[in-house]
Motif scaffolding. Structure first.
Motif, PDB file in Angstrom:
ATOM      1  N   SER A 151       0.799  -1.193  -0.117  1.00  0.00           N
ATOM      2  CA  SER A 151      -0.007  -0.126  -0.016  1.00  0.00           C
ATOM      3  C   SER A 151       0.798   1.146   0.089  1.00  0.00           C
ATOM      4  N   LEU A 152       2.008   1.175   0.503  1.00  0.00           N
ATOM      5  CA  LEU A 152       2.964   2.553   0.704  1.00  0.00           C
ATOM      6  C   LEU A 152       3.522   2.402  -0.829  1.00  0.00           C
ATOM      7  N   VAL A 153       3.675   1.401  -1.570  1.00  0.00           N
ATOM      8  CA  VAL A 153       4.283   1.476  -2.725  1.00  0.00           C
ATOM      9  C   VAL A 153       3.136   2.271  -3.654  1.00  0.00           C
ATOM     10  N   ASP A 154       1.779   1.755  -3.536  1.00  0.00           N
ATOM     11  CA  ASP A 154       0.607   2.074  -4.277  1.00  0.00           C
ATOM     12  C   ASP A 154       0.631   3.420  -4.110  1.00  0.00           C
ATOM     13  N   ALA A 155       0.972   4.140  -2.877  1.00  0.00           N
ATOM     14  CA  ALA A 155       0.740   5.597  -2.668  1.00  0.00           C
ATOM     15  C   ALA A 155       1.898   6.665  -3.366  1.00  0.00           C
ATOM     16  N   LEU A 156       2.703   5.920  -3.908  1.00  0.00           N
ATOM     17  CA  LEU A 156       4.056   6.776  -4.618  1.00  0.00           C
ATOM     18  C   LEU A 156       3.587   6.876  -6.108  1.00  0.00           C
ATOM     19  N   ALA A 157       2.553   6.053  -6.473  1.00  0.00           N
ATOM     20  CA  ALA A 157       2.081   6.244  -8.088  1.00  0.00           C
ATOM     21  C   ALA A 157       1.934   7.636  -8.563  1.00  0.00           C
ATOM     22  N   GLY A 158       2.828   7.800  -9.649  1.00  0.00           N
ATOM     23  CA  GLY A 158       2.539   9.107 -10.337  1.00  0.00           C
ATOM     24  C   GLY A 158       3.752  10.172 -10.241  1.00  0.00           C
ATOM     25  N   ARG A 159       4.451   9.638  -9.053  1.00  0.00           N
ATOM     26  CA  ARG A 159       5.761  10.536  -8.800  1.00  0.00           C
ATOM     27  C   ARG A 159       6.947  10.074  -9.235  1.00  0.00           C
ATOM     28  N   ASP A 160       7.577  10.860  -9.719  1.00  0.00           N
ATOM     29  CA  ASP A 160       9.157  10.486 -10.229  1.00  0.00           C
ATOM     30  C   ASP A 160      10.222  10.387  -9.245  1.00  0.00           C
ATOM     31  N   VAL A 161      10.045  11.406  -8.321  1.00  0.00           N
ATOM     32  CA  VAL A 161      11.047  11.249  -7.109  1.00  0.00           C
ATOM     33  C   VAL A 161      10.220  11.239  -5.796  1.00  0.00           C
ATOM     34  N   VAL A 162      10.813  10.090  -5.068  1.00  0.00           N
ATOM     35  CA  VAL A 162      10.117  10.007  -3.818  1.00  0.00           C
ATOM     36  C   VAL A 162      11.131   9.968  -2.887  1.00  0.00           C
ATOM     37  N   ASP A 163      10.885  10.094  -1.454  1.00  0.00           N
ATOM     38  CA  ASP A 163      11.679  10.151  -0.307  1.00  0.00           C
ATOM     39  C   ASP A 163      11.702   8.596   0.099  1.00  0.00           C
ATOM     40  N   ALA A 164      12.588   7.660  -0.198  1.00  0.00           N
ATOM     41  CA  ALA A 164      12.786   6.286   0.061  1.00  0.00           C
ATOM     42  C   ALA A 164      12.708   6.292   1.780  1.00  0.00           C
ATOM     43  N   ALA A 165      13.140   7.085   2.368  1.00  0.00           N
ATOM     44  CA  ALA A 165      13.122   6.900   3.845  1.00  0.00           C
ATOM     45  C   ALA A 165      11.931   7.372   4.572  1.00  0.00           C
ATOM     46  N   ALA A 166      11.450   8.532   4.092  1.00  0.00           N
ATOM     47  CA  ALA A 166      10.435   9.180   4.683  1.00  0.00           C
ATOM     48  C   ALA A 166       9.001   8.654   4.165  1.00  0.00           C
ATOM     49  N   ASP A 167       9.051   8.287   2.901  1.00  0.00           N
ATOM     50  CA  ASP A 167       7.855   7.879   2.391  1.00  0.00           C
ATOM     51  C   ASP A 167       7.312   6.491   2.480  1.00  0.00           C
ATOM     52  N   TYR A 168       8.593   5.531   2.773  1.00  0.00           N
ATOM     53  CA  TYR A 168       8.689   4.255   2.710  1.00  0.00           C
ATOM     54  C   TYR A 168       9.187   3.676   3.921  1.00  0.00           C
ATOM     55  N   ALA A 169      10.459   3.628   4.296  1.00  0.00           N
ATOM     56  CA  ALA A 169      11.029   2.938   5.100  1.00  0.00           C
ATOM     57  C   ALA A 169      10.587   3.115   6.469  1.00  0.00           C
ATOM     58  N   GLN A 170      10.351   4.522   6.857  1.00  0.00           N
ATOM     59  CA  GLN A 170      10.040   4.913   7.816  1.00  0.00           C
ATOM     60  C   GLN A 170       8.896   4.225   8.498  1.00  0.00           C
ATOM     61  N   HIS A 171       7.703   4.279   7.677  1.00  0.00           N
ATOM     62  CA  HIS A 171       6.452   3.807   7.843  1.00  0.00           C
ATOM     63  C   HIS A 171       6.035   2.276   8.358  1.00  0.00           C
ATOM     64  N   VAL A 172       7.075   1.599   7.823  1.00  0.00           N
ATOM     65  CA  VAL A 172       6.952  -0.122   8.114  1.00  0.00           C
ATOM     66  C   VAL A 172       7.014  -0.457   9.507  1.00  0.00           C
ATOM     67  N   PRO A 173       7.938  -0.031  10.142  1.00  0.00           N
ATOM     68  CA  PRO A 173       8.113  -0.421  11.709  1.00  0.00           C
ATOM     69  C   PRO A 173       7.164   0.127  12.571  1.00  0.00           C
ATOM     70  N   VAL A 174       6.692   1.600  12.046  1.00  0.00           N
ATOM     71  CA  VAL A 174       5.943   2.434  12.756  1.00  0.00           C
ATOM     72  C   VAL A 174       4.546   1.570  12.870  1.00  0.00           C
ATOM     73  N   ARG A 175       4.114   1.170  11.668  1.00  0.00           N
ATOM     74  CA  ARG A 175       2.833   0.235  11.670  1.00  0.00           C
ATOM     75  C   ARG A 175       2.971  -1.180  12.452  1.00  0.00           C
ATOM     76  N   VAL A 176       4.216  -1.782  12.294  1.00  0.00           N
ATOM     77  CA  VAL A 176       4.227  -2.910  12.912  1.00  0.00           C
ATOM     78  C   VAL A 176       4.194  -2.935  14.488  1.00  0.00           C
ATOM     79  N   MET A 177       5.071  -1.807  14.848  1.00  0.00           N
ATOM     80  CA  MET A 177       4.938  -1.763  16.397  1.00  0.00           C
ATOM     81  C   MET A 177       3.551  -1.203  16.885  1.00  0.00           C
ATOM     82  N   ALA A 178       2.882  -0.433  16.171  1.00  0.00           N
ATOM     83  CA  ALA A 178       1.538   0.032  16.716  1.00  0.00           C
ATOM     84  C   ALA A 178       0.493  -1.304  16.895  1.00  0.00           C
ATOM     85  N   ASP A 179       0.759  -2.015  15.947  1.00  0.00           N
ATOM     86  CA  ASP A 179       0.087  -3.364  15.828  1.00  0.00           C
ATOM     87  C   ASP A 179       0.322  -4.204  16.855  1.00  0.00           C
TER      88      ASP A 179
END
Lengths: 423, 79
Positions: A151-179
């Protein structure tokens, strides 16, 4: 269930009285000599830590600084391992070096058991957490993690440049730990501030650091009370029910362990995912190989953990101690740089190269000895899944602007800004 | 070839049961266990046994009666 009155008092009761801590003078400014005045809190360290370790390992393998009230930095694998194994002379009472030392009376429990605990208390506190973090136990989060990464990759659709740290990497453990902790997933953005307050901003005035950390404990108390009203099967519920030596846990133990899982579970894995993507964005041969040969990803993950190990822990010297040629003083910090150890050529062949198919890789990214990262199986799962999803969905990517990449300061090392071109 | 785990050294990194799942398992706290009876390694499992031993961060995985291993170097890159 019986009324649990352990959490009737305010959040202040969940942590040690800050006025009992010892404060040292905050020293900032440029480093004059890395061997005698090192600092892990400045931009120069963030940009070039690997070069600094390699330089020190050759000319002054146990570096010192007067900053933080006195601290040491061993850079050889042997020295790092020796400190990690020596719980007789080195205490885990505090594991983030700063200008605040919590009171000695907190040992052997510490502020965030079991990471802050010393033997013999440590063993039993750790035992409470281990079953929830085995490889088998964390496997049940794999499918949801994979879906979330997609779903994080889905949200990157349409963009040429993304922040792989802030837009992707960061969110993964945040969600897992909240869960895992049973916190509302929409609180995720707040966790980032808790993490930054705990691990960065080391040179802020001590009063401000303490004030900031109180917001974390205010939050934890809200979550604890919610779990008491609505009991459920998650890590928070587990800690609330757990018993140690025939009694339920002290309130500060419950909150301290929750703080540990929240803080240590996020910044670290975020950093490992980000550093791996940073490497692949800058090394097209490795990237193409991992896309074409998914089987190599298994060894690649371990190699990224070795070469870009995110976590440095700290210890406090218990008593004055002549140690391998240096004179350590009681209450000096020792930075336990597993990342530097992982790049010691005396321990690893071609230590300075990243070999994604390295077969023998006895790295120390998750620590050595009794404090081996309790979440290592979870971290490996998240890292593997996050890389799998990214490589399968975004096989072509490059660094959009290498000069714009910003690495963190402090003890947890990883990219915080990582613009990559995916279009 | 025979394998064992030194429980005084094992910290539950889990490299052995990741790399050699036919030979090693995990207990309910994540510490490594030996799955094969008496630690006897089948002939086709010897490479996996060595790989597990060479990747244990605590050097807790022990390989006994291996004539090949003595010539190898810790930290050696992929052959």
């Amino acid at each position: 269930m019986t009324v649990d009155d352990r959490f009737a008092a305010g959040a202040g009761a969940l942590r040690a009285d800050p006025s009992l801590s010892t404060f040292s003078e905050v020293v900032t400014g440029p480093v004059t000599d890395w061997a005698t005045d090192f600092s892990h809190t400045g931009e120069e360290w963030a940009q070039d830590a690997i070069g600094i370790w390699d330089d020190l390992r050759q000319r002054c393998p146990i570096a010192h600084t007067e900053r933080f009230g006195g601290a040491w930095l061993p850079t050889r694998y042997d020295d790092v391992a020796a400190v990690a194994y020596d719980t007789e002379h080195f205490s885990s009472r505090a594991i983030i070096a700063s200008n605040v030392r919590p009171p000695r009376s907190l040992a052997p429990v510490g502020t965030a058991p079991p990471i802050s605990s010393d033997p013999p208390f440590h063993h039993d506190a750790r035992k409470l957490l281990l079953p929830a973090f085995t490889r088998t136990a964390v496997a049940r989060y794999e499918e949801s993690t994979r879906a979330f990464c997609s779903s994080l990759v889905d949200a990157l659709a349409g963009r040429d440049v993304v922040d792989a740290a802030a837009d992707y990497a960061q969110h993964v453990p945040v969600r897992v730990m909240a869960d895992m902790l049973g916190f509302p997933p929409e609180d995720g953005p707040r966790f980032r501030h808790f993490v930054e307050n705990a691990l960065e901003g080391i040179d802020l005035p001590p009063e401000e650091r303490l004030a900031r950390s109180s917001s974390l404990f205010d939050y934890l108390l809200v979550q604890i009370r919610d779990h008491l009203e609505h009991p459920r099967d998650d890590l928070t519920g587990h800690l609330l029910q757990a018993e140690l030596h025939g009694r339920r846990l002290e309130p500060a133990h419950v909150a301290g362990s929750m703080a540990l899982l929240l803080i240590a579970g996020i910044d670290t894995t975020w950093s490992a995912i980000g550093a791996s993507l940073w490497h692949l964005a800058g090394h097209p041969d490795d990237r193409r190989r991992l896309v074409a040969e998914p089987g190599v990803r298994t060894t690649a993950v371990e190699e990224f953990l070795r070469a870009y190990a995110p976590v440095t822990m700290a210890r406090l010297v218990k008593e004055d101690l002549p140690w391998r040629g240096v004179d350590m003083k009681a209450e000096d910090w020792v930075l336990l740089s597993f990342p530097a150890a992982n790049r010691d050529p005396a321990q690893f062949e071609r230590a300075d190269e990243v070999l994604v198919d390295r077969q023998v890789n006895r790295h120390a990214a998750f620590g050595l000895g009794i404090h081996r990262c309790v979440g290592s199986h979870l971290a490996r799962m998240e890292l593997r899944v996050a890389l799998d999803v990214w490589l399968d969905r975004v096989p072509e990517f490059t660094l959009a602007d290498p000069d714009a990449v910003r690495w963190s300061t402090g003890q947890i090392r990883g990219p915080r800004t990582l613009p990559v071109r995916i279009g | 070839m025979r394998i064992s785990i030194d429980p005084s050294l094992c910290q539950g990194h889990g490299r052995c049961y990741d790399l050699a799942p036919d030979l090693f398992g995990e207990d309910d706290e994540g510490y490594g266990t030996v799955l094969v009876p008496d630690g006897e390694v089948p002939a086709d499992g010897e490479d996996d046994a060595r790989l597990a031993a060479d990747n244990c961060p605590e050097a807790a995985v022990l390989v006994h009666g291996d004539t090949v291993a003595e010539d190898r170097v810790v930290g050696e890159a992929a052959p």
